[in-house]
Scaffold this motif. Structure first.
Motif, PDB file in Angstrom:
ATOM      1  N   ILE A  51      10.147  -4.061  18.465  1.00 29.99           N
ATOM      2  CA  ILE A  51       9.428  -5.123  17.782  1.00 29.99           C
ATOM      3  C   ILE A  51       7.954  -4.744  17.618  1.00 29.99           C
ATOM      4  CG2 ILE A  51       8.691  -7.536  17.920  1.00 29.99           C
ATOM      5  CD1 ILE A  51      11.622  -7.150  17.169  1.00 29.99           C
ATOM      6  N   LYS A  52       7.389  -4.091  18.609  1.00 26.49           N
ATOM      7  CA  LYS A  52       5.987  -3.658  18.512  1.00 26.49           C
ATOM      8  C   LYS A  52       5.798  -2.689  17.347  1.00 26.49           C
ATOM      9  CE  LYS A  52       2.284  -1.390  21.105  1.00 26.49           C
ATOM     10  NZ  LYS A  52       1.895  -0.752  22.386  1.00 26.49           N
ATOM     11  N   ASP A  53       6.667  -1.692  17.243  1.00 24.18           N
ATOM     12  CA  ASP A  53       6.566  -0.728  16.144  1.00 24.18           C
ATOM     13  C   ASP A  53       6.820  -1.396  14.794  1.00 24.18           C
ATOM     14  OD1 ASP A  53       5.980   1.273  17.928  1.00 24.18           O
ATOM     15  OD2 ASP A  53       8.002   2.144  17.936  1.00 24.18           O
ATOM     16  N   PHE A  54       7.720  -2.362  14.791  1.00 23.32           N
ATOM     17  CA  PHE A  54       8.021  -3.053  13.538  1.00 23.32           C
ATOM     18  C   PHE A  54       6.815  -3.875  13.070  1.00 23.32           C
ATOM     19  CE2 PHE A  54      10.078  -6.569  11.113  1.00 23.32           C
ATOM     20  CZ  PHE A  54      10.463  -5.788  10.031  1.00 23.32           C
ATOM     21  N   ALA A  55       6.108  -4.484  14.003  1.00 19.58           N
ATOM     22  CA  ALA A  55       4.899  -5.233  13.647  1.00 19.58           C
ATOM     23  C   ALA A  55       3.877  -4.314  12.984  1.00 19.58           C
ATOM     24  CB  ALA A  55       4.302  -5.891  14.888  1.00 19.58           C
ATOM     25  N   GLU A  56       3.749  -3.104  13.496  1.00 19.07           N
ATOM     26  CA  GLU A  56       2.827  -2.147  12.890  1.00 19.07           C
ATOM     27  C   GLU A  56       3.292  -1.757  11.482  1.00 19.07           C
ATOM     28  OE1 GLU A  56      -0.013  -1.371  14.046  1.00 19.07           O
ATOM     29  OE2 GLU A  56       0.153  -2.220  16.064  1.00 19.07           O
ATOM     30  N   GLU A  57       4.615  -1.660  11.287  1.00 20.92           N
ATOM     31  CA  GLU A  57       5.148  -1.377   9.950  1.00 20.92           C
ATOM     32  C   GLU A  57       4.782  -2.488   8.969  1.00 20.92           C
ATOM     33  OE1 GLU A  57       9.267  -0.530   9.498  1.00 20.92           O
ATOM     34  OE2 GLU A  57       9.187   1.354  10.604  1.00 20.92           O
ATOM     35  N   ILE A  58       4.859  -3.729   9.426  1.00 14.16           N
ATOM     36  CA  ILE A  58       4.542  -4.873   8.568  1.00 14.16           C
ATOM     37  C   ILE A  58       3.072  -4.849   8.172  1.00 14.16           C
ATOM     38  CG2 ILE A  58       4.340  -7.397   8.479  1.00 14.16           C
ATOM     39  CD1 ILE A  58       7.179  -6.519   8.191  1.00 14.16           C
ATOM     40  N   ILE A  59       2.193  -4.548   9.123  1.00 11.11           N
ATOM     41  CA  ILE A  59       0.762  -4.484   8.827  1.00 11.11           C
ATOM     42  C   ILE A  59       0.485  -3.398   7.784  1.00 11.11           C
ATOM     43  CG2 ILE A  59      -1.478  -3.858   9.811  1.00 11.11           C
ATOM     44  CD1 ILE A  59      -0.572  -5.285  12.390  1.00 11.11           C
ATOM     45  N   LYS A  60       1.165  -2.272   7.927  1.00 11.09           N
ATOM     46  CA  LYS A  60       0.997  -1.182   6.954  1.00 11.09           C
ATOM     47  C   LYS A  60       1.551  -1.578   5.585  1.00 11.09           C
ATOM     48  CE  LYS A  60       2.051   3.719   6.239  1.00 11.09           C
ATOM     49  NZ  LYS A  60       2.724   4.930   6.802  1.00 11.09           N
ATOM     50  N   LEU A  61       2.717  -2.236   5.578  1.00  7.05           N
ATOM     51  CA  LEU A  61       3.347  -2.653   4.318  1.00  7.05           C
ATOM     52  C   LEU A  61       2.474  -3.648   3.561  1.00  7.05           C
ATOM     53  CD1 LEU A  61       5.846  -2.977   2.374  1.00  7.05           C
ATOM     54  CD2 LEU A  61       6.630  -4.779   3.931  1.00  7.05           C
ATOM     55  N   THR A  62       1.922  -4.620   4.274  1.00  9.66           N
ATOM     56  CA  THR A  62       1.175  -5.696   3.624  1.00  9.66           C
ATOM     57  C   THR A  62      -0.271  -5.317   3.340  1.00  9.66           C
ATOM     58  OG1 THR A  62       0.617  -6.668   5.780  1.00  9.66           O
ATOM     59  CG2 THR A  62       2.632  -7.446   4.707  1.00  9.66           C
ATOM     60  N   GLY A  63      -0.742  -4.242   3.964  1.00  8.78           N
ATOM     61  CA  GLY A  63      -2.118  -3.819   3.746  1.00  8.78           C
ATOM     62  C   GLY A  63      -3.131  -4.771   4.335  1.00  8.78           C
ATOM     63  N   THR A  64      -2.708  -5.568   5.306  1.00 11.14           N
ATOM     64  CA  THR A  64      -3.605  -6.523   5.939  1.00 11.14           C
ATOM     65  C   THR A  64      -4.280  -5.887   7.148  1.00 11.14           C
ATOM     66  OG1 THR A  64      -1.697  -7.364   7.157  1.00 11.14           O
ATOM     67  CG2 THR A  64      -2.314  -8.535   5.152  1.00 11.14           C
ATOM     68  N   LYS A  65      -5.260  -6.599   7.688  1.00  9.00           N
ATOM     69  CA  LYS A  65      -6.035  -6.040   8.806  1.00  9.00           C
ATOM     70  C   LYS A  65      -5.790  -6.808  10.107  1.00  9.00           C
ATOM     71  CE  LYS A  65      -9.801  -4.630   5.712  1.00  9.00           C
ATOM     72  NZ  LYS A  65      -9.466  -3.280   5.477  1.00  9.00           N
ATOM     73  N   GLN A  66      -4.704  -7.572  10.146  1.00 10.90           N
ATOM     74  CA  GLN A  66      -4.438  -8.349  11.356  1.00 10.90           C
ATOM     75  C   GLN A  66      -4.134  -7.429  12.540  1.00 10.90           C
ATOM     76  OE1 GLN A  66      -3.235  -9.007   8.394  1.00 10.90           O
ATOM     77  NE2 GLN A  66      -2.930 -11.183   8.026  1.00 10.90           N
ATOM     78  N   LYS A  67      -4.306  -8.002  13.705  1.00  8.68           N
ATOM     79  CA  LYS A  67      -3.908  -7.275  14.911  1.00  8.68           C
ATOM     80  C   LYS A  67      -2.636  -7.910  15.463  1.00  8.68           C
ATOM     81  CE  LYS A  67      -6.952  -9.890  18.073  1.00  8.68           C
ATOM     82  NZ  LYS A  67      -7.558 -10.785  17.086  1.00  8.68           N
ATOM     83  N   VAL A  68      -2.028  -7.246  16.420  1.00  9.34           N
ATOM     84  CA  VAL A  68      -0.834  -7.762  17.081  1.00  9.34           C
ATOM     85  C   VAL A  68      -1.258  -8.454  18.365  1.00  9.34           C
ATOM     86  CG1 VAL A  68       1.362  -7.144  18.164  1.00  9.34           C
ATOM     87  CG2 VAL A  68       0.602  -5.933  16.110  1.00  9.34           C
ATOM     88  N   ILE A  69      -0.799  -9.692  18.561  1.00 11.50           N
ATOM     89  CA  ILE A  69      -1.072 -10.409  19.810  1.00 11.50           C
ATOM     90  C   ILE A  69       0.250 -10.636  20.541  1.00 11.50           C
ATOM     91  CG2 ILE A  69      -3.164 -11.509  18.937  1.00 11.50           C
ATOM     92  CD1 ILE A  69      -1.547 -14.047  18.471  1.00 11.50           C
TER      93      ILE A  69
END
Length: 330
Positions: free
Chosen positions: A248-266
């Motif tokens: 799930i952690k790696d998938f969250a990073e994939e989503i951030i890359k896909l969407t081009g957003t600058k959010q962090k994972v909490i």
């Protein structure tokens, strides 16, 4: 020659609506049924004008009657996300028990073949990895997720009882995490939750330390597997899912890359009984159905993200569509 007739319950839901599309494409007469507790008529509005499509607004936990002959029944009526089945636990148990019983009785009356939608949740928090169909599971009957897990396990049991005692033609699909257009952003599952947070500019929430894994299957692959299973001669449960596993952690990073957003994972506390591993063994599906996934996650996620990105503000939240009332049979 008259078209074959298929009843699809949960037809206004995510998978149910895609099944309606599939059977229309295969030239069936489709009878759709949904009580619209979690389904949305918007998912099937494009089919209302077709002569070979009809819709019944009905709760399958009550007596189910469909006039005329039926060749097939696909039972997909059930809350399927944690938000839904934790909010309506009694209805979840009832649709898995009373609803399944009613539809098995209908299949017996109509001499129809019935396919029951089970789930990878029957494996609970698995002690076997990857999960194959012979694994009995590790499920808490009294935990909060038990209302869904045990409803599905009962579904499988009563289905096999009807097959053995009445000689009913039955099929059981164990569905692993599936994604694609028409998912609800607010349903609590991993992909719509992450994409919804990204679209709203929120940080992505991971429960636990993110080491838990999931395996995501694109909807067109899932529907093809279900269709092949229905038309096969195999009566025992079959896993349909994508065996490509990711944390799930790696998938969250994939989503951030896909969407081009600058959010962090909490990170937040892991919910009770949340499974730590989820990966299907699809050996049976390969052997019996000649099926395996064709859409890779990068391709499927781009399509899914584009779908969510294209929604209007109103469409991001569930709305009633009362203007379709004239199409609904009570």
């Amino acid at each position: 020659m008259p078209k074959q007739r298929v009843l699809i319950t949960g037809a206004a839901g995510f998978l149910g609506s895609h099944l309606c599309d599939k059977f229309i494409q295969e030239d069936f007469h489709v009878i759709a049924m949904d009580n619209l507790i979690t389904g949305d008529l918007k998912n099937i509005e494009h089919l209302f004008h077709l002569e070979q499509f009809e819709f019944y607004h009905h709760d399958v936990t009550k007596f189910v009657h469909v006039p005329g002959n039926l060749d097939y029944i696909l039972h997909f009526a059930s809350p399927a996300s944690p938000i839904d089945y934790l909010k309506i636990p009694i209805q979840t148990l009832k649709v898995g028990s009373l609803g399944t019983h009613n539809l098995l009785g209908l299949a017996k009356e109509k001499k129809a073949r019935i396919l029951i939608a089970s789930t990878s949740e029957v494996y609970g928090d698995p002690l076997v990895h990857p999960q194959n169909e012979s694994y009995y599971g590790n499920v808490s009957t009294i935990g909060p997720r038990g209302v869904y897990d045990e409803a599905k396990r009962f579904q499988e049991s009563i289905t096999m009882a009807y097959h053995r005692f009445h000689g009913l033609e039955t099929r059981i699909v164990r569905i692993f995490n599936t994604y694609g257009p028409r998912m609800r952003l607010n349903d609590g599952r991993v992909i719509p939750a992450f994409i919804g947070q990204a679209l709203r500019g929120e940080d992505l929430t991971v429960f636990g330390d993110g080491s838990q894994t999931r395996s995501f299957c694109y909807v067109s692959d899932q529907i093809e597997g279900i269709y092949r299973l229905l038309l096969s001669d195999y009566v025992y449960p079959v896993n349909i899912g994508n065996p490509h596993e990711i944390s799930i952690k790696d998938f969250a990073e994939e989503i951030i890359k896909l969407t081009g957003t600058k959010q962090k994972v909490i990170y937040k506390e892991l919910p009770q009984d949340d499974p730590m591993q989820r990966q299907p063994d699809i050996s049976c599906a390969k052997k019996i159905l000649g099926w395996e996934p064709q859409v890779n996650r990068a391709e499927g996620m781009k399509i899914t993200y584009d779908f969510f990105k294209g929604l209007s503000q109103d469409e991001l939240t569930k709305k009633e569509h009362k203007d379709f009332a004239k199409h609904i049979r009570k």
